[in-house]
Design an enzyme around this catalytic site. Structure first.
Site, PDB file in Angstrom:
ATOM      1  N   HIS A 159       2.498  -5.258   7.465  1.00 48.51           N
ATOM      2  CA  HIS A 159       2.108  -5.898   6.211  1.00 48.51           C
ATOM      3  C   HIS A 159       2.746  -5.115   5.067  1.00 48.51           C
ATOM      4  O   HIS A 159       2.985  -3.903   5.177  1.00 48.51           O
ATOM      5  CB  HIS A 159       0.594  -5.881   6.048  1.00 48.51           C
ATOM      6  CG  HIS A 159      -0.118  -6.815   6.961  1.00 48.51           C
ATOM      7  ND1 HIS A 159      -1.385  -7.291   6.684  1.00 48.51           N
ATOM      8  CD2 HIS A 159       0.233  -7.376   8.140  1.00 48.51           C
ATOM      9  CE1 HIS A 159      -1.778  -8.099   7.650  1.00 48.51           C
ATOM     10  NE2 HIS A 159      -0.818  -8.158   8.553  1.00 48.51           N
TER      11      HIS A 159
ATOM     12  N   GLU B  91       1.518  -3.939   2.374  1.00 57.17           N
ATOM     13  CA  GLU B  91       0.721  -2.795   1.923  1.00 57.17           C
ATOM     14  C   GLU B  91       0.905  -1.580   2.833  1.00 57.17           C
ATOM     15  O   GLU B  91       1.056  -0.447   2.366  1.00 57.17           O
ATOM     16  CB  GLU B  91      -0.777  -3.145   1.889  1.00 57.17           C
ATOM     17  CG  GLU B  91      -1.126  -4.285   0.971  1.00 57.17           C
ATOM     18  CD  GLU B  91      -1.210  -5.619   1.706  1.00 57.17           C
ATOM     19  OE1 GLU B  91      -0.275  -5.970   2.460  1.00 57.17           O
ATOM     20  OE2 GLU B  91      -2.227  -6.318   1.523  1.00 57.17           O
TER      21      GLU B  91
ATOM     22  N   CYS C 280      -6.096  -7.635   3.568  1.00 50.67           N
ATOM     23  CA  CYS C 280      -6.884  -7.901   4.766  1.00 50.67           C
ATOM     24  C   CYS C 280      -7.668  -6.640   5.151  1.00 50.67           C
ATOM     25  O   CYS C 280      -7.471  -5.580   4.535  1.00 50.67           O
ATOM     26  CB  CYS C 280      -5.952  -8.320   5.909  1.00 50.67           C
ATOM     27  SG  CYS C 280      -4.962  -6.942   6.558  1.00 50.67           S
TER      28      CYS C 280
ATOM     29  N   CYS D 200      -5.391  -3.532   5.895  1.00 50.93           N
ATOM     30  CA  CYS D 200      -4.756  -2.948   4.707  1.00 50.93           C
ATOM     31  C   CYS D 200      -5.773  -2.286   3.775  1.00 50.93           C
ATOM     32  O   CYS D 200      -5.513  -1.216   3.231  1.00 50.93           O
ATOM     33  CB  CYS D 200      -3.943  -4.012   3.976  1.00 50.93           C
ATOM     34  SG  CYS D 200      -2.529  -4.580   4.969  1.00 50.93           S
TER      35      CYS D 200
END
Length: 155
Positions: free
Chosen positions: A52, A54, A82, A85
């Site tokens: 991801h 992040e 999410c 993260c």
């Protein structure tokens, strides 16, 4: 303190992701008013579920600063993080999180669950969302609309 130029940069990164057929999410890590690290989603290109935006940006920031402890850093993200993260941000001790669009399905900063609730863990993050929300949400909507069109689904 929120600074729109960093969210605009996150939007640019998200736009680049869409062109690469990645879910358009961009993340920027800032320290002392300067970009330390940034990334867009890389799940498809890396073939890795944890890539991801992040997570990659946090990893780059830790590498650049030579310290995983990022307590004086802020994170700008185009989509509400999410659980994975949000948890990584708590572990990295990010000072503040500013996100664009809310994620009612998997958002872990207040929409679906709130992993950044004050006092929940050993470190609190100042988190707030809705920054340039319509632009961030439009990137995602257009991306998924295009995906559905390619599949021949009704849009």
């Amino acid at each position: 303190m929120y600074d729109e130029k960093f969210m605009r940069r996150a939007i640019e990164l998200a736009s680049e992701c869409a062109k690469a057929d990645e879910v358009p999410v961009g993340a920027v890590v800032v320290k002392d008013g300067r970009v330390v690290a940034e990334s867009g989603n890389m799940k498809e290109r890396a073939g890795n579920a944890v890539c991801h935006a992040e997570i990659i940006a946090l990893s780059k920031a830790a590498q650049k600063l030579e310290n995983w402890w990022l307590e004086n850093c802020e994170m700008y993200v185009t989509l509400e993080p999410c659980p994975m993260c949000a948890g990584a941000m708590v572990n990295a001790r990010i000072k503040a999180l500013y996100f664009g669009a809310y994620d009612l399905k998997t958002g872990a900063c207040g929409s679906r669950v709130d992993l950044l609730e004050k006092g929940l863990f050993n470190h609190d993050i100042e988190a707030s969302g809705g920054y340039l929300e319509s632009e961030c949400a439009a990137l995602l909507s257009e991306f998924f609309k295009g995906k559905r069109l390619k599949k021949g689904e009704n849009v």
